[in-house]
Design a protein around this motif. Sequence first.
Motif, PDB file in Angstrom:
ATOM      1  N   PRO A  60     -11.703  61.787  23.925  1.00 55.64           N
ATOM      2  CA  PRO A  60     -12.934  62.580  23.924  1.00 55.64           C
ATOM      3  C   PRO A  60     -12.692  63.921  24.597  1.00 55.64           C
ATOM      4  O   PRO A  60     -11.812  64.044  25.447  1.00 55.64           O
ATOM      5  N   PRO A  61     -13.447  64.936  24.218  1.00 58.44           N
ATOM      6  CA  PRO A  61     -13.232  66.242  24.829  1.00 58.44           C
ATOM      7  C   PRO A  61     -13.458  66.183  26.330  1.00 58.44           C
ATOM      8  O   PRO A  61     -14.330  65.472  26.812  1.00 58.44           O
ATOM      9  N   ALA A  62     -12.635  66.918  27.033  1.00 60.76           N
ATOM     10  CA  ALA A  62     -12.737  66.948  28.487  1.00 60.76           C
ATOM     11  C   ALA A  62     -14.021  67.661  28.894  1.00 60.76           C
ATOM     12  O   ALA A  62     -14.418  68.651  28.289  1.00 60.76           O
ATOM     13  N   VAL A  63     -14.662  67.117  29.905  1.00 59.85           N
ATOM     14  CA  VAL A  63     -15.874  67.722  30.437  1.00 59.85           C
ATOM     15  C   VAL A  63     -15.517  68.291  31.799  1.00 59.85           C
ATOM     16  O   VAL A  63     -14.955  67.591  32.640  1.00 59.85           O
ATOM     17  N   ALA A  64     -15.826  69.549  31.995  1.00 58.58           N
ATOM     18  CA  ALA A  64     -15.530  70.178  33.278  1.00 58.58           C
ATOM     19  C   ALA A  64     -16.427  69.597  34.357  1.00 58.58           C
ATOM     20  O   ALA A  64     -17.592  69.278  34.117  1.00 58.58           O
ATOM     21  N   ALA A  65     -15.890  69.459  35.539  1.00 60.21           N
ATOM     22  CA  ALA A  65     -16.666  68.937  36.660  1.00 60.21           C
ATOM     23  C   ALA A  65     -17.794  69.907  37.012  1.00 60.21           C
ATOM     24  O   ALA A  65     -17.593  71.119  37.034  1.00 60.21           O
ATOM     25  N   PRO A  66     -18.972  69.365  37.267  1.00 62.09           N
ATOM     26  CA  PRO A  66     -20.079  70.234  37.672  1.00 62.09           C
ATOM     27  C   PRO A  66     -19.849  70.736  39.100  1.00 62.09           C
ATOM     28  O   PRO A  66     -19.206  70.059  39.903  1.00 62.09           O
ATOM     29  N   ALA A  67     -20.399  71.879  39.392  1.00 65.46           N
ATOM     30  CA  ALA A  67     -20.310  72.418  40.750  1.00 65.46           C
ATOM     31  C   ALA A  67     -21.125  71.531  41.691  1.00 65.46           C
ATOM     32  O   ALA A  67     -22.233  71.104  41.329  1.00 65.46           O
ATOM     33  N   PRO A  84     -43.905  68.775  40.534  1.00 63.87           N
ATOM     34  CA  PRO A  84     -44.504  67.656  39.792  1.00 63.87           C
ATOM     35  C   PRO A  84     -43.423  66.768  39.158  1.00 63.87           C
ATOM     36  O   PRO A  84     -42.378  67.247  38.718  1.00 63.87           O
ATOM     37  N   ALA A  85     -43.703  65.476  39.099  1.00 62.63           N
ATOM     38  CA  ALA A  85     -42.750  64.506  38.536  1.00 62.63           C
ATOM     39  C   ALA A  85     -42.367  64.872  37.111  1.00 62.63           C
ATOM     40  O   ALA A  85     -41.203  64.714  36.715  1.00 62.63           O
ATOM     41  N   ALA A  86     -43.311  65.379  36.329  1.00 62.79           N
ATOM     42  CA  ALA A  86     -43.020  65.745  34.933  1.00 62.79           C
ATOM     43  C   ALA A  86     -41.956  66.836  34.854  1.00 62.79           C
ATOM     44  O   ALA A  86     -41.180  66.883  33.901  1.00 62.79           O
ATOM     45  N   ASP A  87     -41.891  67.710  35.860  1.00 57.35           N
ATOM     46  CA  ASP A  87     -40.885  68.771  35.883  1.00 57.35           C
ATOM     47  C   ASP A  87     -39.502  68.253  36.296  1.00 57.35           C
ATOM     48  O   ASP A  87     -38.501  68.958  36.150  1.00 57.35           O
ATOM     49  N   LYS A  88     -39.456  67.041  36.809  1.00 59.39           N
ATOM     50  CA  LYS A  88     -38.189  66.445  37.246  1.00 59.39           C
ATOM     51  C   LYS A  88     -37.516  65.639  36.134  1.00 59.39           C
ATOM     52  O   LYS A  88     -36.348  65.305  36.227  1.00 59.39           O
ATOM     53  N   VAL A  89     -38.263  65.339  35.086  1.00 60.98           N
ATOM     54  CA  VAL A  89     -37.772  64.505  33.976  1.00 60.98           C
ATOM     55  C   VAL A  89     -36.439  65.000  33.410  1.00 60.98           C
ATOM     56  O   VAL A  89     -35.539  64.192  33.171  1.00 60.98           O
ATOM     57  N   PRO A  90     -36.234  66.313  33.200  1.00 65.27           N
ATOM     58  CA  PRO A  90     -34.961  66.764  32.622  1.00 65.27           C
ATOM     59  C   PRO A  90     -33.748  66.566  33.539  1.00 65.27           C
ATOM     60  O   PRO A  90     -32.621  66.704  33.093  1.00 65.27           O
ATOM     61  N   LEU A  91     -33.974  66.220  34.785  1.00 65.13           N
ATOM     62  CA  LEU A  91     -32.873  66.053  35.735  1.00 65.13           C
ATOM     63  C   LEU A  91     -32.305  64.638  35.748  1.00 65.13           C
ATOM     64  O   LEU A  91     -31.326  64.365  36.428  1.00 65.13           O
ATOM     65  N   ILE A  92     -32.943  63.721  34.977  1.00 65.02           N
ATOM     66  CA  ILE A  92     -32.600  62.303  35.038  1.00 65.02           C
ATOM     67  C   ILE A  92     -32.347  61.751  33.636  1.00 65.02           C
ATOM     68  O   ILE A  92     -33.055  62.092  32.699  1.00 65.02           O
ATOM     69  N   VAL A  93     -31.349  60.879  33.519  1.00 65.08           N
ATOM     70  CA  VAL A  93     -31.136  60.155  32.269  1.00 65.08           C
ATOM     71  C   VAL A  93     -32.374  59.279  32.050  1.00 65.08           C
ATOM     72  O   VAL A  93     -32.827  58.590  32.964  1.00 65.08           O
ATOM     73  N   ASP A  94     -32.917  59.310  30.844  1.00 66.60           N
ATOM     74  CA  ASP A  94     -34.146  58.574  30.527  1.00 66.60           C
ATOM     75  C   ASP A  94     -35.268  58.934  31.494  1.00 66.60           C
ATOM     76  O   ASP A  94     -35.998  58.076  31.993  1.00 66.60           O
ATOM     77  N   GLY A  95     -35.404  60.226  31.766  1.00 67.07           N
ATOM     78  CA  GLY A  95     -36.369  60.733  32.731  1.00 67.07           C
ATOM     79  C   GLY A  95     -37.790  60.229  32.583  1.00 67.07           C
ATOM     80  O   GLY A  95     -38.417  59.877  33.589  1.00 67.07           O
ATOM     81  N   GLY A 126     -14.614  60.530  32.121  1.00 68.37           N
ATOM     82  CA  GLY A 126     -15.236  60.588  30.796  1.00 68.37           C
ATOM     83  C   GLY A 126     -16.337  61.628  30.799  1.00 68.37           C
ATOM     84  O   GLY A 126     -16.085  62.802  31.046  1.00 68.37           O
ATOM     85  N   THR A 127     -17.566  61.186  30.580  1.00 71.09           N
ATOM     86  CA  THR A 127     -18.700  62.109  30.601  1.00 71.09           C
ATOM     87  C   THR A 127     -19.591  61.873  31.820  1.00 71.09           C
ATOM     88  O   THR A 127     -20.760  62.253  31.836  1.00 71.09           O
ATOM     89  N   SER A 128     -19.029  61.239  32.836  1.00 67.79           N
ATOM     90  CA  SER A 128     -19.769  60.998  34.075  1.00 67.79           C
ATOM     91  C   SER A 128     -19.108  61.724  35.227  1.00 67.79           C
ATOM     92  O   SER A 128     -17.886  61.849  35.275  1.00 67.79           O
ATOM     93  N   ALA A 129     -19.936  62.198  36.142  1.00 69.97           N
ATOM     94  CA  ALA A 129     -19.444  62.820  37.372  1.00 69.97           C
ATOM     95  C   ALA A 129     -19.895  61.944  38.532  1.00 69.97           C
ATOM     96  O   ALA A 129     -21.082  61.631  38.663  1.00 69.97           O
ATOM     97  N   ASP A 149     -24.571  61.790  34.505  1.00 73.71           N
ATOM     98  CA  ASP A 149     -24.013  61.722  33.162  1.00 73.71           C
ATOM     99  C   ASP A 149     -24.243  63.053  32.467  1.00 73.71           C
ATOM    100  O   ASP A 149     -25.311  63.665  32.613  1.00 73.71           O
ATOM    101  N   ASN A 150     -23.250  63.480  31.703  1.00 70.46           N
ATOM    102  CA  ASN A 150     -23.386  64.713  30.933  1.00 70.46           C
ATOM    103  C   ASN A 150     -24.053  64.350  29.615  1.00 70.46           C
ATOM    104  O   ASN A 150     -23.477  63.669  28.779  1.00 70.46           O
ATOM    105  N   VAL A 151     -25.302  64.783  29.457  1.00 70.36           N
ATOM    106  CA  VAL A 151     -26.085  64.498  28.260  1.00 70.36           C
ATOM    107  C   VAL A 151     -26.404  65.822  27.595  1.00 70.36           C
ATOM    108  O   VAL A 151     -27.119  66.652  28.157  1.00 70.36           O
ATOM    109  N   ASP A 152     -25.817  66.037  26.422  1.00 68.66           N
ATOM    110  CA  ASP A 152     -26.033  67.263  25.664  1.00 68.66           C
ATOM    111  C   ASP A 152     -25.754  68.513  26.513  1.00 68.66           C
ATOM    112  O   ASP A 152     -26.490  69.496  26.460  1.00 68.66           O
ATOM    113  N   GLY A 153     -24.706  68.440  27.318  1.00 71.09           N
ATOM    114  CA  GLY A 153     -24.279  69.590  28.115  1.00 71.09           C
ATOM    115  C   GLY A 153     -24.987  69.743  29.445  1.00 71.09           C
ATOM    116  O   GLY A 153     -24.683  70.659  30.208  1.00 71.09           O
ATOM    117  N   ALA A 154     -25.919  68.860  29.763  1.00 68.35           N
ATOM    118  CA  ALA A 154     -26.640  68.932  31.038  1.00 68.35           C
ATOM    119  C   ALA A 154     -26.273  67.727  31.910  1.00 68.35           C
ATOM    120  O   ALA A 154     -26.172  66.604  31.410  1.00 68.35           O
TER     121      ALA A 154
END
Length: 173
Positions: A60-67, A84-95, A126-129, A149-154
């Motif tokens: 699989p393509p290498a994923v660079a380590a996040p800062a 607000p909790a709704a604004d935190k959803v994008p920060l979590i897998v299955d937010g 892999g795709t986890s940091a 986890d790197n999900v769609d580049g995030a």
Amino acid sequence: MVFRNVVRNFFIATSALVVAVGVAACGSDSDQAEPTAGPGVSTSAQSSTEQTTTVNTPPPPAVAAPAPELLQDSLAKLVDPSIPAADKVPLIVDGPVHVQGLETMAAGLQNYGRVTFAVNEVVVQGTSAIAMVDVTSPHGTVPIHMTWDNVDGAWKLNHDSTCNLRALGRAPC
């Protein structure tokens, strides 16, 4: 005291999981029975007409380590009761699954005192940091491992690490 109990229980559960996985991984192929063949047929000889085909699949393509600062910032946002909790959803897998728990955590942390994070030793598998995170609260500092986890580049905090974080505010998964 509550924070220490939560962290202690987390370490106990994590240690038990590591031991269980280690024991399961120690199995031997020699424990499996040798297949048997009918009379006059040898299982140890391979037919000269059989060929083994090896398929080379690219890794699989290498994923660079996040800062570390990026991961640290995500943790700070997740425990910030003013966000607000709704604004935190994008920060979590299955937010969306965690919205109610994030609200409960925020309410639990409002009177708890300041919680800060120092992310160290980020390792990509892999795709986890996976990172060692020093969690500092009014009760002291405790190092714990967290995974994103790197999900769609995030980079998103994975489910188990989100549950551990939610435990700070007494919001079980």
